[in-house]
Design an enzyme around this catalytic site. Structure first.
Site, mmCIF file in Angstrom:
data_model
loop_
_atom_site.group_PDB
_atom_site.id
_atom_site.type_symbol
_atom_site.label_atom_id
_atom_site.label_comp_id
_atom_site.label_asym_id
_atom_site.label_seq_id
_atom_site.Cartn_x
_atom_site.Cartn_y
_atom_site.Cartn_z
ATOM 1 N N GLU A 142 0.767 -1.299 -0.128
ATOM 2 C CA GLU A 142 0.014 0.002 0.007
ATOM 3 C C GLU A 142 0.839 1.248 0.055
ATOM 4 O O GLU A 142 2.015 1.143 0.355
ATOM 5 C CB GLU A 142 -0.822 -0.042 1.130
ATOM 6 C CG GLU A 142 -0.291 -0.123 2.654
ATOM 7 C CD GLU A 142 -1.052 -0.423 3.716
ATOM 8 O OE1 GLU A 142 -0.985 0.216 4.593
ATOM 9 O OE2 GLU A 142 -2.417 -0.816 3.541
ATOM 10 N N HIS A 180 -3.672 2.609 7.922
ATOM 11 C CA HIS A 180 -2.842 2.436 8.707
ATOM 12 C C HIS A 180 -1.811 3.781 9.034
ATOM 13 O O HIS A 180 -1.642 4.588 8.166
ATOM 14 C CB HIS A 180 -1.728 1.579 8.020
ATOM 15 C CG HIS A 180 -2.468 -0.165 7.961
ATOM 16 N ND1 HIS A 180 -2.292 -0.833 7.076
ATOM 17 C CD2 HIS A 180 -3.362 -0.791 9.011
ATOM 18 C CE1 HIS A 180 -2.963 -1.807 7.084
ATOM 19 N NE2 HIS A 180 -3.766 -1.682 8.313
#
Length: 285
Positions: free
Chosen positions: A207, A244
């Site tokens: 990501e 995150h």
């Protein structure tokens, strides 16, 4: 299989808490050898038939455990990890919200000791053959020969399910965790999969943010097994935090474009969408 196999004998730290108790039951149902639990002050109790000990030392002495999965709340997680590292080879830290300086302390110490740490803020490890350490739902996994390593828990489950729906299976599934500071990363897990006789191809789910994927690309160049990569968060604007703590783009670094470019140059097959992953795997296997 990597990390988790039929020789893994695990304890659950924080077993008497709500999360620890709930997921211990799920891990046992998956066939995992959970041989004990640890909660200070609760020694002698049982959770789902698993004996609880006051310390890791006691648990290891009685059960010969070699791994731990940690559900201890963030303020106390550092002490739990340090205690586990003294006696065990593999520590899976499910806890999220651990302060970065705490993670830095225990991960540096783990490197000194040669202990494998997965996480923190990870869904853990799962192998359909032997069970799981953590919270990965086993119903999305089918036994097979594809290794999955991912920074994203939710995407991991979705991709594993896509494979299952296309009659493809998993050797081991590893969530490395989404925090800025983690234990084993893509590089280490890719090397393990490369040497694993049960794994024929690898799916790597990255990501935006950080440089783990670019670092992994340097390893991918030399792997003997094919890698299918996917990068989440392509539409995120610079400076935007996405999920995150580790997924933030700063000053043009850590963009989806830079990661995709590095993976392609390393020889990885990069999927535009997660639905493309099974198709690519079927072509290359």
């Amino acid at each position: 299989m990597i990390l988790l196999d039929e020789n893994t004998r695990a304890i659950v730290q924080g077993i008497t808490g709500r999360q620890g108790s709930f997921h211990t039951k799920k891990m046992l149902e998956a066939g995992t050898k959970i041989v004990g639990g640890v909660t200070p002050g609760k020694g002698g109790k049982e959770v789902h038939g698993v004996k609880v000990y006051n310390t890791v030392r006691e648990a290891v002495k009685e059960t010969d455990a070699n791994a731990s999965v940690i559900f201890v709340p963030a303020p106390f997680a550092k002490d739990a990890v340090f205690e586990a590292m003294e006696y065990l080879d593999l520590v899976v830290v499910i806890t999220e919200g651990i302060p970065i300086h705490d993670s830095m302390e225990f991960i540096n110490y783990a490197e000194e000791l040669g202990v494998n740490i997965i996480g923190p803020n990870t869904p853990g490890i799962a192998s359909p053959k032997v069970g799981k350490l953590g919270i990965i739902p086993m119903e999305v996994l089918k036994e097979g020969n594809i290794g999955i390593v991912s920074r994203s828990g939710t995407l991991t489950y979705e991709i594993a399910n896509q494979l299952k729906n296309n009659n493809l299976g998993v050797s081991t599934c590893v969530g490395i965790g989404g925090d800025p500071i983690i234990g084993l990363g893509f590089k280490e897990i890719l090397k393990m999969f490369n040497e694993d006789e049960d794994t024929k191809a690898i799916v790597m789910v990255g990501e935006i943010g950080g440089s783990l994927e670019e670092e992994a690309a340097k390893i991918i160049k030399n792997l003997k097994k094919p890698v299918v990569g996917f990068i989440a968060g392509k539409s995120a604007p610079e400076g935007k935090r996405m999920g995150h703590a580790g997924a933030i783009i700063e000053r043009g670094k850590g963009t989806a474009e830079s990661k995709i470019k590095a993976l392609k140059e390393a020889g990885a097959h990069v999927a535009e969408n997660i639905t493309d992953i099974p198709k690519i795997l079927m072509e290359i296997l």
